[in-house]
Design a protein around this motif. Structure first.
Motif, PDB file in Angstrom:
ATOM      1  N   GLY A   1     -32.924  50.217  51.475  1.00  0.00           N
ATOM      2  CA  GLY A   1     -33.516  48.989  52.254  1.00  0.00           C
ATOM      3  C   GLY A   1     -33.877  49.420  53.615  1.00  0.00           C
ATOM      4  N   TYR A   2     -34.958  48.626  54.196  1.00  0.00           N
ATOM      5  CA  TYR A   2     -35.340  48.749  55.463  1.00  0.00           C
ATOM      6  C   TYR A   2     -35.990  47.748  55.968  1.00  0.00           C
ATOM      7  N   ILE A   3     -36.148  47.653  57.414  1.00  0.00           N
ATOM      8  CA  ILE A   3     -36.624  46.320  57.999  1.00  0.00           C
ATOM      9  C   ILE A   3     -38.228  46.568  57.752  1.00  0.00           C
ATOM     10  N   PRO A   4     -38.841  45.314  57.397  1.00  0.00           N
ATOM     11  CA  PRO A   4     -40.333  45.417  57.183  1.00  0.00           C
ATOM     12  C   PRO A   4     -41.051  46.111  58.240  1.00  0.00           C
ATOM     13  N   THR A   5     -41.950  46.896  57.811  1.00  0.00           N
ATOM     14  CA  THR A   5     -42.966  47.683  58.583  1.00  0.00           C
ATOM     15  C   THR A   5     -42.387  48.782  59.371  1.00  0.00           C
ATOM     16  N   ALA A   6     -41.182  49.275  59.148  1.00  0.00           N
ATOM     17  CA  ALA A   6     -40.559  50.272  59.573  1.00  0.00           C
ATOM     18  C   ALA A   6     -40.818  51.707  58.946  1.00  0.00           C
ATOM     19  N   PHE A   7     -40.754  52.742  59.601  1.00  0.00           N
ATOM     20  CA  PHE A   7     -40.921  53.956  58.904  1.00  0.00           C
ATOM     21  C   PHE A   7     -39.708  54.864  59.404  1.00  0.00           C
ATOM     22  N   LEU A   8     -39.543  55.887  58.758  1.00  0.00           N
ATOM     23  CA  LEU A   8     -38.286  56.881  58.769  1.00  0.00           C
ATOM     24  C   LEU A   8     -38.638  58.162  59.603  1.00  0.00           C
ATOM     25  N   VAL A   9     -37.607  58.109  60.745  1.00  0.00           N
ATOM     26  CA  VAL A   9     -37.427  59.475  61.415  1.00  0.00           C
ATOM     27  C   VAL A   9     -36.269  59.691  61.553  1.00  0.00           C
ATOM     28  N   THR A  10     -35.800  60.831  60.518  1.00  0.00           N
ATOM     29  CA  THR A  10     -34.127  61.060  60.676  1.00  0.00           C
ATOM     30  C   THR A  10     -33.779  61.995  61.949  1.00  0.00           C
ATOM     31  N   ILE A  11     -32.831  61.932  62.579  1.00  0.00           N
ATOM     32  CA  ILE A  11     -32.423  62.667  63.673  1.00  0.00           C
ATOM     33  C   ILE A  11     -31.157  63.563  63.377  1.00  0.00           C
ATOM     34  N   THR A  12     -30.732  63.546  62.380  1.00  0.00           N
ATOM     35  CA  THR A  12     -29.604  64.478  61.865  1.00  0.00           C
ATOM     36  C   THR A  12     -29.661  65.689  62.363  1.00  0.00           C
TER      37      THR A  12
END
Length: 171
Positions: free
Chosen positions: A97-108
């Motif tokens: 689940g994610y906040i609407p309109t968000a896209f993913l950028v992983t910082i690991t």
């Protein structure tokens, strides 16, 4: 306009649309170095007429703005075209689940700012808002990005959002 130029422009528009609705996350090899970009006297990247560098420098001197749940909700509901919402959790967390309109950028990997061209992600928008699960990774991202782009943080992050908006909708 040549056929190749038209095809390239069409592809760019499609990618930007996918970024803006959260269906695509930026991945891949590192982009050009931001160190080569022109900067103003305070070290902030110059963005041209669409971004008021002096206003951003003033805001930066006061610190990065933290957004409450209600401010975040209202931004998404009424001002989607002004900002980009970036979820910096792991892909497995994002998939839950994610906040609407968000896209993913992983910082690991510890150097995400070198692998993601945040100037391109902004695409004429005024600022980026970052969030994660509990706020810790978002704060790390802010520390790295605050001298590169106009940035704000939603410290309540996914835990608060999912508690206060269990259906995860913007009405």
């Amino acid at each position: 306009m040549s056929l190749k130029l038209a095809a390239a422009a069409g592809m760019i528009v499609t990618l930007l649309r996918l970024f803006s609705v959260g269906e695509l996350s930026p991945t891949g090899p590192p982009t050009d170095s931001m160190a080569e970009m022109p900067r103003d006297t305070a070290g902030i990247i110059k963005r041209g007429p669409s971004c008021a560098v002096s206003e951003y420098n003033e805001e930066l001197s006061r610190g990065v703005q933290s957004l409450s749940y209600q401010q975040m909700y209202n931004l998404i509901k009424y001002n989607q075209s002004e900002f980009v919402l970036v979820d910096i959790r792991r892909p497995d967390e994002y998939a839950q689940g994610y906040i609407p309109t968000a896209f993913l950028v992983t910082i690991t990997n510890g150097a995400f700012e070198k692998h993601v061209d945040f100037r391109q992600i902004m695409c004429g928008r005024k600022f980026v808002v970052v969030y994660c699960r509990s706020g810790r990774r978002a704060q790390q991202a802010v520390e790295v990005l605050k001298s590169i782009i106009p940035i704000k943080i939603y410290p309540g992050s996914w835990l608060e959002w999912s508690r206060l908006n269990p259906r995860n909708v913007i009405e």
